[in-house]
Design a protein around this motif. Sequence first.
Motif, PDB file in Angstrom:
ATOM      1  N   HIS A  30       0.842  -1.202   0.000  1.00 25.74           N
ATOM      2  CA  HIS A  30       0.000   0.000   0.000  1.00 25.74           C
ATOM      3  C   HIS A  30       0.876   1.251   0.000  1.00 25.74           C
ATOM      4  O   HIS A  30       0.956   1.982   0.987  1.00 25.74           O
ATOM      5  N   GLN A  46      -3.048  -9.977  10.708  1.00 23.95           N
ATOM      6  CA  GLN A  46      -2.558  -8.939   9.799  1.00 23.95           C
ATOM      7  C   GLN A  46      -1.226  -8.398  10.320  1.00 23.95           C
ATOM      8  O   GLN A  46      -1.144  -7.916  11.446  1.00 23.95           O
ATOM      9  N   ARG A  78      -6.167  -2.092  15.678  1.00 27.09           N
ATOM     10  CA  ARG A  78      -6.291  -1.609  14.299  1.00 27.09           C
ATOM     11  C   ARG A  78      -6.849  -0.186  14.321  1.00 27.09           C
ATOM     12  O   ARG A  78      -7.651   0.159  15.204  1.00 27.09           O
ATOM     13  N   GLY A  81     -12.138   2.092  11.840  1.00 28.65           N
ATOM     14  CA  GLY A  81     -12.701   1.842  10.514  1.00 28.65           C
ATOM     15  C   GLY A  81     -12.074   0.676   9.789  1.00 28.65           C
ATOM     16  O   GLY A  81     -12.520   0.320   8.694  1.00 28.65           O
ATOM     17  N   THR A  82     -11.030   0.049  10.358  1.00 33.82           N
ATOM     18  CA  THR A  82     -10.377  -1.077   9.680  1.00 33.82           C
ATOM     19  C   THR A  82     -10.575  -2.399  10.418  1.00 33.82           C
ATOM     20  O   THR A  82      -9.983  -3.408  10.043  1.00 33.82           O
ATOM     21  N   ASN A  84     -11.997  -5.889  11.399  1.00 30.46           N
ATOM     22  CA  ASN A  84     -12.662  -6.935  10.619  1.00 30.46           C
ATOM     23  C   ASN A  84     -13.393  -7.871  11.590  1.00 30.46           C
ATOM     24  O   ASN A  84     -12.767  -8.738  12.218  1.00 30.46           O
ATOM     25  N   GLU A  93      -3.660  -5.858  14.927  1.00 29.53           N
ATOM     26  CA  GLU A  93      -2.653  -6.148  13.911  1.00 29.53           C
ATOM     27  C   GLU A  93      -1.300  -6.194  14.609  1.00 29.53           C
ATOM     28  O   GLU A  93      -1.167  -5.812  15.779  1.00 29.53           O
TER      29      GLU A  93
END
Length: 595
Positions: A30, A46, A78, A81-82, A84, A93
Motif C-alpha cells: 500500500h 494482519q 487496528r 474503521g479497519t 474486521n 494487527e
Amino acid sequence: MRTHYCGQLNSQTIGQEVSLCGWAHRRRDHGGVIFIDLRDREGLAQIVCDPDRPEMFAIAESVRNEFCLKITGAVRARPAGTVNPNMPSGEVEVLCHAIEVLNPSVTPPFNLDDENLSENVRLTHRVLDLRRPQMQKNMMLRYKTARAFRRFLDDAGFIDIETPMLTKSTPEGARDYLVPSRVHSGQFFALPQSPQLFKQLLMIAGYDRYYQLTKCFRDEDLRADRQPEFTQVDIETSFLNETEITGIMEALIRYVFKEAINVDLPDPFPRLTYAEAMHRYGSDKPDLRVTLELSEITDAVKDVAFKVFANVANSEGGRIAALRVPGSAGLTRGEIDDYGKFVAIYGAKGLAYIKVNDVTQPNETGLQSPIVKNLHAAALKTILERTGAQNGDVIFFCADKEKIVNDSLGALRIKIGHEKAFLNGKAWEPLWVTDFPMFEYDAEEKRWAACHHPFTSPKDEHVHLLATDPGKCLAKAYDLALNGWELGGGSVRIHRADVQEQVFKALGIDEEEARLKFGFLLDALKYGAPPHGGLAFGLDRIVTMMTGAESIRDVIAFPKTQRAQCLLTNAPSPVDEKQLRELHIRLRQAEALKT
C-alpha cells in the motif's frame, strides 16, 4: 519459535511482543507500507511492515504467497474503521519488527482463496488444498467430533479396543479388498468391511462395552457419500435390549452435536417402524424437514378402467402411491415432464398426475388429467380424501413394483420438497427407524439375503418364521437417520448358536459353508455368549453434514476419487515383478502380452 497462534490474537494481547509462525496468505503493498496476512491453523493475523526498519522491509518486499515465515512484532489495535469482525484477530494487527523466511515457496498452482477449483486439481495438489481455511475448519471440526465421541464413550464405561486390519474374507456384503499372503502361497487376507465379528467376540470374551474409531474397507461403486476406505465409530455392548442401546446412542449423538457445533438436537428422537417410513415417505432414512408425504391408493384402484393402475393393483408386490404437492397447479407441462424423466432414473415407467381445480367435483369437470376419465367416481373420491387434496394442488402417481414406487416417489418427494420449499423450517430432524425386515429376496440368486447382516437377531416372536416364512420375519435392527442421511445402523445380535444356525439355513448357507466361513463364531457362541448388540456411526458422513459439504471427500484428509484413485500419490499403481513373485501372483494381462 512462536508465542501465539495467529487466530489467538485479540484485544487482550494489545501491547504484547509476539512471535508468530505460518504462511503468507496474501501480501499487499500500500504505497510504502506492506501488509502480510499470516495464516496458521487457528486463523489469520494482519502484519504491518513499515519501511523504517530497512532490513525487515527488504525481506517483506521479497515475500510471496505461501512463503513459510516467522514474524516477531508488537500487537496493537487496528485503526478506526479497519476492524474486521469476521476474523478472531480482526480487532488487532502486528507491527512487524523482524521477519525470518523459514522456507520460500514456488508459485502455487492455484490461489488458496479460489472457490471454483475443480476437484481433480484439489486432489492432485491435496497438500495445498488442505491449507485452505475452509479445509482447515473441516479437519478441525472432524477432530472435535471424534474427540466428543471418545469423551462420551469413555465416560460411559466403553473401552477402546483395536481389532485386526488383516482378517478372513467373508464376502456376504460388498466386495472385499484382498491382501495376498507371502508366507502362505495362494492364500489371502481381507481388509475388514467392519469389525462386526470381532466386536461380537469381545462381548463373548466379557469386555461388556467396546468402542473403536476404525478404518473400514469396501470395494464397491462409489457415490458422493461413499469411499473405499472410511472411518466408523464402532460400538458394542452386552446385557442391554434395543430400547436401552438406542437410548445410549441417542444421548451420544446429542452430546456430539452439542460439543462439536453447539446444536441442541431434540430429546427424545422420534421413532418410526420401517414399514411406516416406507409407507409415508418411500425411504428408510426419510428427510423429515420435507413436509410432503405419500398416500396409499393401491386398494382403491383395483377395478378402474385405467389398466396401468388396475394391473399393478392386482399383481403381487405391486404398489400405487400418490404424492400431493399443495398449491402447485401452476406447474407447466414441461416441469411435469421433467419430473417424469427424474423418476425414470429410479426405474419408474411413468408419472401420472391430476391437477385439482375444484375438489367438490371429483370428475373431469373439477380434475384435470388424461387419466381422470378412466378412474371411476369412488376411486377419485378416495384419492382426494386420502391425499387431503385442495383446490390448486397437483397429485402425482407412481404404479409399479413396491421398491420402484418407493424409490421413485421417495426421491421425487425430496426433490420437490427442497426445490419448492415444502420444509418445516427446522435445521436438524433426527429419526430412529426400527423393526426392519430380517431378509429381502434376491431374484437373481433366487434366495433370501440379509437386510443388515446375517448376525442380526430376529424378533423373539418371529424366530419360528425363520424356517417357515422368512419374508415375514422382523429384526431387532435400528437405524439413525438425520435430514435424509443414514448416520448409523445397528442391531441386537444373535447370541445363541442354534438361532444363528437357523438364520444361516434361511440364507441358504449350509452347515459346511457356515463352518468354513464362521466356525470360529459358532464355536464361541457355545461358551455362554451374553445377549449383546451395538451400532456403528459413519464419522465421515456425520462431519460432512455438520460442515454442509457436498461430499465426504471434503472432510477426509487424503480421500480417493469416485474411481477409487488417490491423485496425490497416483495410487493404485503397478508393482515390480519381484514383488509379485514373492506374493505368488502372476498377472493375466502380462501373460497375455507375452503370448
